[in-house]
Design a protein around this motif. Structure first.
Motif, PDB file in Angstrom:
ATOM      1  N   ASP A   1       3.702  -0.726  -4.653  1.00  0.00           N
ATOM      2  CA  ASP A   1       2.963  -1.921  -4.244  1.00  0.00           C
ATOM      3  C   ASP A   1       3.430  -2.403  -2.872  1.00  0.00           C
ATOM      4  O   ASP A   1       2.618  -2.812  -2.030  1.00  0.00           O
ATOM      5  CB  ASP A   1       3.130  -3.022  -5.286  1.00  0.00           C
ATOM      6  N   ASP A   2       4.732  -2.349  -2.646  1.00  0.00           N
ATOM      7  CA  ASP A   2       5.256  -2.722  -1.332  1.00  0.00           C
ATOM      8  C   ASP A   2       4.748  -1.766  -0.253  1.00  0.00           C
ATOM      9  O   ASP A   2       4.403  -2.185   0.863  1.00  0.00           O
ATOM     10  CB  ASP A   2       6.786  -2.707  -1.350  1.00  0.00           C
TER      11      ASP A   2
ATOM     12  N   ILE B   1       1.975  -0.059  -0.264  1.00  0.00           N
ATOM     13  CA  ILE B   1       0.556  -0.340  -0.022  1.00  0.00           C
ATOM     14  C   ILE B   1       0.413  -1.533   0.918  1.00  0.00           C
ATOM     15  O   ILE B   1      -0.434  -1.547   1.813  1.00  0.00           O
ATOM     16  CB  ILE B   1      -0.162  -0.567  -1.371  1.00  0.00           C
ATOM     17  N   ASP B   2       1.266  -2.548   0.743  1.00  0.00           N
ATOM     18  CA  ASP B   2       1.247  -3.692   1.658  1.00  0.00           C
ATOM     19  C   ASP B   2       1.573  -3.267   3.087  1.00  0.00           C
ATOM     20  O   ASP B   2       1.111  -3.893   4.049  1.00  0.00           O
ATOM     21  CB  ASP B   2       2.251  -4.746   1.197  1.00  0.00           C
ATOM     22  N   LEU B   3       2.346  -2.195   3.233  1.00  0.00           N
ATOM     23  CA  LEU B   3       2.703  -1.694   4.558  1.00  0.00           C
ATOM     24  C   LEU B   3       1.634  -0.774   5.149  1.00  0.00           C
ATOM     25  O   LEU B   3       1.744  -0.369   6.311  1.00  0.00           O
ATOM     26  CB  LEU B   3       4.034  -0.941   4.496  1.00  0.00           C
ATOM     27  N   GLY B   4       0.626  -0.399   4.336  1.00  0.00           N
ATOM     28  CA  GLY B   4      -0.454   0.433   4.861  1.00  0.00           C
ATOM     29  C   GLY B   4      -0.658   1.749   4.160  1.00  0.00           C
ATOM     30  O   GLY B   4      -1.527   2.525   4.553  1.00  0.00           O
TER      31      GLY B   4
ATOM     32  N   THR C   1      -1.769   4.358   1.041  1.00  0.00           N
ATOM     33  CA  THR C   1      -2.902   4.456   0.128  1.00  0.00           C
ATOM     34  C   THR C   1      -2.444   5.142  -1.155  1.00  0.00           C
ATOM     35  O   THR C   1      -1.837   6.223  -1.103  1.00  0.00           O
ATOM     36  CB  THR C   1      -4.042   5.286   0.754  1.00  0.00           C
ATOM     37  N   GLU C   2      -2.732   4.527  -2.297  1.00  0.00           N
ATOM     38  CA  GLU C   2      -2.330   5.133  -3.574  1.00  0.00           C
ATOM     39  C   GLU C   2      -3.281   6.255  -3.959  1.00  0.00           C
ATOM     40  O   GLU C   2      -4.502   6.111  -3.858  1.00  0.00           O
ATOM     41  CB  GLU C   2      -2.300   4.076  -4.675  1.00  0.00           C
TER      42      GLU C   2
ATOM     43  N   ASP D   1       9.936   0.671   8.158  1.00  0.00           N
ATOM     44  CA  ASP D   1       9.872  -0.470   7.242  1.00  0.00           C
ATOM     45  C   ASP D   1       9.969  -0.026   5.777  1.00  0.00           C
ATOM     46  O   ASP D   1      10.539  -0.732   4.942  1.00  0.00           O
ATOM     47  CB  ASP D   1       8.578  -1.244   7.467  1.00  0.00           C
TER      48      ASP D   1
END
Length: 247
Positions: A80-81, A83-86, A88-89, A151
């Protein structure tokens, strides 16, 4: 959520899996574990000391590639973190498969590991260790992809003393693999990766690889590019095997 360990997966095209695994096992002198998976598609290269950091996979389709497993306590939260950084799951199987903003495949896995394997001392007196993954990044996505991996890992970014086209992420003490970020001359395309060796004697190490069936592709000041029998490109560098730093 910084990874506690990173594993590099050598993913093989279906018809090159057996030969590829034999080559890389012989080259590292790491034993091959029993195969696992629904189709016996996975195995581990087991070092003589320390914890495993190299695994192999037979792909259902597609060409040889590298992907990374990032070991964390909570894969879902880490995904989830990311995905917040960009990122794709792609899939969640208990381990989570994702792609970076530049299209590079990686996974969050819960398996714990520790104790970085040491270099191998060879009979002629030199030593070497496979210790680095180089992310090969097209120029148009280099800044974004570099920022993402910095990051995601929480590792400090450092300019290279070898070339302005390289930056490294400083691995914490005890981690098995360094991460190198290379800006490619090409402008577009997906991010891909190759493996790098460190050695005390690049000429002797190159001869050892050629003796196992590799072919020299190019020789540069500070590193030599080779290809394994399946055509997978990788490098031997002048970095110190014990530290990963320039010799």
């Amino acid at each position: 959520m910084p990874p506690t360990w990173i594993t590099a997966f050598l993913d093989f095209a279906p018809d090159g899996f057996d030969d590829g695994v034999r080559f890389w096992s012989a080259l590292t002198e790491y034993d091959v574990s029993s195969r696992r998976g629904d189709a016996d598609e996975f195995a581990t290269l087991v070092p003589g000391d320390g914890a495993a950091f190299l695994r192999v996979q037979r792909l259902e389709t597609g060409a040889d590639r590298i992907h990374l497993d990032l070991h964390v306590e909570a894969p879902r939260a880490a995904a989830d973190d990311a995905i917040d950084l960009g990122a794709t799951e792609v899939a969640d199987h208990g381990y989570v498969v994702l792609r970076s903003p530049g299209g590079f495949t990686f996974c969050f896995v819960p398996h714990r590991a520790s104790t970085r394997p040491g270099p191998t001392a060879w009979p002629d007196g030199h030593s070497s260790l496979l210790d680095q993954v180089c992310l090969d990044i097209p120029a148009s996505s280099y800044e974004r992809e570099s920022e993402f991996w910095r990051d995601l890992t929480g590792w400090e970014e450092r300019a290279s003393s070898v070339s302005t086209e390289f930056h490294s992420l400083l691995r914490p003490e005890g981690h098995p693999l360094r991460l190198l970020l290379q800006r490619l001359g090409e402008q577009t395309g997906d991010v891909r990766a190759h493996l790098d060796w460190a050695t005390t004697d690049r000429s002797a190490e190159t001869a050892r690889h050629v003796g196992r069936g590799a072919a020299v592709v190019a020789v540069h000041e500070g590193w030599t590019v080779l290809a394994d029998p399946n055509g997978r490109v990788y490098c031997i560098t002048d970095r110190k095997p014990a530290t990963g730093l320039p010799g």
